[in-house]
Scaffold this active site. Structure first.
Site, PDB file in Angstrom:
ATOM      1  N   GLU A  53      52.113  26.019  25.502  1.00  0.00           N
ATOM      2  CA  GLU A  53      52.930  24.970  24.908  1.00  0.00           C
ATOM      3  C   GLU A  53      52.579  24.761  23.433  1.00  0.00           C
ATOM      4  O   GLU A  53      53.463  24.563  22.586  1.00  0.00           O
ATOM      5  CB  GLU A  53      52.742  23.655  25.670  1.00  0.00           C
ATOM      6  CG  GLU A  53      53.143  23.721  27.130  1.00  0.00           C
ATOM      7  CD  GLU A  53      51.969  24.034  28.059  1.00  0.00           C
ATOM      8  OE1 GLU A  53      51.941  23.483  29.163  1.00  0.00           O
ATOM      9  OE2 GLU A  53      51.086  24.843  27.670  1.00  0.00           O
ATOM     10  N   CYS A  78      49.039  20.702  31.139  1.00  0.00           N
ATOM     11  CA  CYS A  78      47.774  20.066  31.496  1.00  0.00           C
ATOM     12  C   CYS A  78      47.715  18.643  30.947  1.00  0.00           C
ATOM     13  O   CYS A  78      48.344  18.309  29.940  1.00  0.00           O
ATOM     14  CB  CYS A  78      46.591  20.890  30.981  1.00  0.00           C
ATOM     15  SG  CYS A  78      46.522  21.066  29.192  1.00  0.00           S
ATOM     16  N   CYS A  87      48.075  19.376  26.860  1.00  0.00           N
ATOM     17  CA  CYS A  87      49.391  19.769  26.356  1.00  0.00           C
ATOM     18  C   CYS A  87      50.426  18.675  26.594  1.00  0.00           C
ATOM     19  O   CYS A  87      51.367  18.519  25.799  1.00  0.00           O
ATOM     20  CB  CYS A  87      49.832  21.070  27.021  1.00  0.00           C
ATOM     21  SG  CYS A  87      48.827  22.494  26.556  1.00  0.00           S
ATOM     22  N   ASP A 207      28.194  57.708  46.565  1.00  0.00           N
ATOM     23  CA  ASP A 207      29.130  58.037  45.475  1.00  0.00           C
ATOM     24  C   ASP A 207      28.530  57.844  44.094  1.00  0.00           C
ATOM     25  O   ASP A 207      29.040  58.388  43.121  1.00  0.00           O
ATOM     26  CB  ASP A 207      30.395  57.191  45.587  1.00  0.00           C
ATOM     27  CG  ASP A 207      31.236  57.542  46.806  1.00  0.00           C
ATOM     28  OD1 ASP A 207      30.871  58.497  47.515  1.00  0.00           O
ATOM     29  OD2 ASP A 207      32.243  56.847  47.049  1.00  0.00           O
ATOM     30  N   LEU A 211      31.817  51.925  38.521  1.00  0.00           N
ATOM     31  CA  LEU A 211      32.652  50.726  38.734  1.00  0.00           C
ATOM     32  C   LEU A 211      33.084  50.073  37.430  1.00  0.00           C
ATOM     33  O   LEU A 211      33.240  48.856  37.349  1.00  0.00           O
ATOM     34  CB  LEU A 211      31.921  49.703  39.620  1.00  0.00           C
ATOM     35  CG  LEU A 211      31.539  50.181  41.021  1.00  0.00           C
ATOM     36  CD1 LEU A 211      30.855  49.060  41.788  1.00  0.00           C
ATOM     37  CD2 LEU A 211      32.750  50.678  41.770  1.00  0.00           C
ATOM     38  N   ARG A 214      37.541  53.205  32.732  1.00  0.00           N
ATOM     39  CA  ARG A 214      37.484  54.360  31.824  1.00  0.00           C
ATOM     40  C   ARG A 214      38.854  54.970  31.577  1.00  0.00           C
ATOM     41  O   ARG A 214      39.050  55.626  30.570  1.00  0.00           O
ATOM     42  CB  ARG A 214      36.553  55.432  32.410  1.00  0.00           C
ATOM     43  CG  ARG A 214      35.137  54.921  32.645  1.00  0.00           C
ATOM     44  CD  ARG A 214      34.245  55.964  33.291  1.00  0.00           C
ATOM     45  NE  ARG A 214      34.771  56.450  34.565  1.00  0.00           N
ATOM     46  CZ  ARG A 214      34.696  55.760  35.706  1.00  0.00           C
ATOM     47  NH1 ARG A 214      34.152  54.550  35.728  1.00  0.00           N
ATOM     48  NH2 ARG A 214      35.170  56.279  36.823  1.00  0.00           N
ATOM     49  N   GLU A 289      36.805  47.856  47.141  1.00  0.00           N
ATOM     50  CA  GLU A 289      37.128  49.282  47.098  1.00  0.00           C
ATOM     51  C   GLU A 289      36.482  50.089  48.227  1.00  0.00           C
ATOM     52  O   GLU A 289      36.794  51.251  48.398  1.00  0.00           O
ATOM     53  CB  GLU A 289      36.757  49.869  45.733  1.00  0.00           C
ATOM     54  CG  GLU A 289      37.676  49.428  44.616  1.00  0.00           C
ATOM     55  CD  GLU A 289      37.716  50.395  43.443  1.00  0.00           C
ATOM     56  OE1 GLU A 289      37.127  51.489  43.551  1.00  0.00           O
ATOM     57  OE2 GLU A 289      38.326  50.058  42.420  1.00  0.00           O
ATOM     58  N   GLY A 291      33.200  50.620  51.506  1.00  0.00           N
ATOM     59  CA  GLY A 291      33.919  51.588  52.324  1.00  0.00           C
ATOM     60  C   GLY A 291      34.609  50.954  53.525  1.00  0.00           C
ATOM     61  O   GLY A 291      34.883  49.744  53.552  1.00  0.00           O
ATOM     62  N   SER A 297      35.378  44.493  57.844  1.00  0.00           N
ATOM     63  CA  SER A 297      34.755  43.168  57.883  1.00  0.00           C
ATOM     64  C   SER A 297      35.664  42.110  57.269  1.00  0.00           C
ATOM     65  O   SER A 297      35.793  40.993  57.798  1.00  0.00           O
ATOM     66  CB  SER A 297      33.412  43.196  57.148  1.00  0.00           C
ATOM     67  OG  SER A 297      32.487  44.033  57.799  1.00  0.00           O
TER      68      SER A 297
END
Length: 356
Positions: A53, A78, A87, A207, A211, A214, A289, A291, A297
């Protein structure tokens, strides 16, 4: 009040420009309309900087136009002092007579107070204009303040026969590369739009991922992983100090230059504990991501908002089995939107729960 939805559409377009830069704040766009035309527009560009705003009002060259204008904004203005002044107060001071709002702000210090402040000042206010679209845009922010947890996305790539990888015993054996260069770029784009990323112990150990981001321009999320007994070697890339790192463990360890160690109770369900710890740190979106055990879970706990899977043409034959989603979605399809599209030779499936 005459309302034209095309101006709210423009607010949403503007707001989306802040997707990777405003968290933990919401994405907000605003336009000032006079004589049926936009005379000023703006959006919240970066956390801690001016709100939409403020930028839209500042863009109006002839301030006299404000006195007979309509301000469109996709989220309730707000009403409190945070990093910037309220605002709603600015709108009142600039004598803007009409305000059109997409959806109300669930943040406890606003939550209807912005609209009430405007109306008490004699400003005509309309709410709920393109409300569904406004809520969808800020689903992360809304989830945080209506469900007291991060917005959770589960993501994985699997082979045509339903495996994530072959069985491996050490990081010396390279994983099967399932994603294409294009889909890897899309994953890194998603990382720039997410506050935190989470992996399980075995995935980190086998792996050795970094994380980070790139293959896309943007900031890396806070990386987090589970290491119950702090058995992951300090030489792994998650400990390279390149970005903020959280480790969920049962051990007690003082934070160091490489990571913060968060002690949780492994005799209980760890998923709610992890989710709450991230929420308390104002990390309002989480990308899980892997496993497969970790994905299961979260699904078993019912803690997910989106699932994104990439099914590739590879055949692995035997290995680490991906989660079978059918039991989790078959009984609740009326509350889940399922989309599928092709990308290179893969099929991307997207499952989204209707939470608002």
């Amino acid at each position: 009040m005459q309302i034209d939805e095309k101006f709210m559409v423009r607010c949403l377009e503007l707001a989306a420009h802040g997707r990777a830069t405003v968290a933990p704040n919401p994405m907000v766009g605003a336009v000032v309309v006079s004589g049926g035309k936009i005379v000023g527009e703006g959006f919240h560009r970066r956390y801690g900087e001016a709100h939409a705003e403020v930028n839209a009002i500042a863009a109006v060259r002839d301030e006299a136009l404000l006195h007979d204008a309509t301000l469109y904004v996709n989220l309730e203005p707000c009403s409190h002092y945070g990093k910037t002044p309220p605002c709603a107060r600015l709108i009142i001071e600039r004598r803007i007579p009409r305000v059109v709002v997409g959806c109300l702000d669930p943040f406890p210090e606003v939550s209807g107070r912005g609209v009430a402040m405007l109306r008490e000042a004699g400003i005509e206010v309309a709410t709920g204009v393109l409300e569904r679209e406004a809520k969808e845009l800020n689903k992360i922010f809304l989830t945080a303040f209506t469900r007291a947890r991060p917005y959770i996305i589960l993501k994985w790539a699997e082979s045509a026969d339903g495996f994530l990888d072959r069985h491996r015993s050490s990081a010396a054996e390279p994983p099967v590369k399932l994603s294409s260069p294009h889909t890897r770029r899309m994953v890194h784009k998603l990382r720039t739009e997410t506050a935190a990323i989470l992996l399980g112990t075995n995935t980190v150990r086998l792996d050795d991922p970094s994380l980070t981001v790139r293959h896309w321009a943007g900031e890396a999320p806070v990386r987090a992983f589970i290491d119950r007994r702090l058995s992951i070697p300090a030489t792994c890339r998650v400990y390279d100090g390149s970005t903020a790192t959280l480790v969920f463990t049962e051990e007690t360890k003082t934070p160091d230059a490489k990571a913060e160690y968060i002690r949780i109770d492994f005799s209980k369900d760890i998923v709610p504990q992890i989710v709450d710890a991230l929420y308390q740190r104002r990390l309002y979106s989480l990308l899980v991501e892997g496993g497969a055990k970790l994905h299961r879970s979260f699904l078993d706990a019912g803690l997910w908002d989106e699932i994104q899977t990439e099914t590739t043409p590879h055949i692995i034959g035997d290995g680490v089995k991906a989660v079978d989603l059918q039991p989790y979605i078959s009984s609740n399809t009326e509350n889940i939107i399922i989309n599928a599209k092709k990308s290179d030779k893969s099929v991307i499936r997207h499952y989204s729960r209707l939470n608002f």
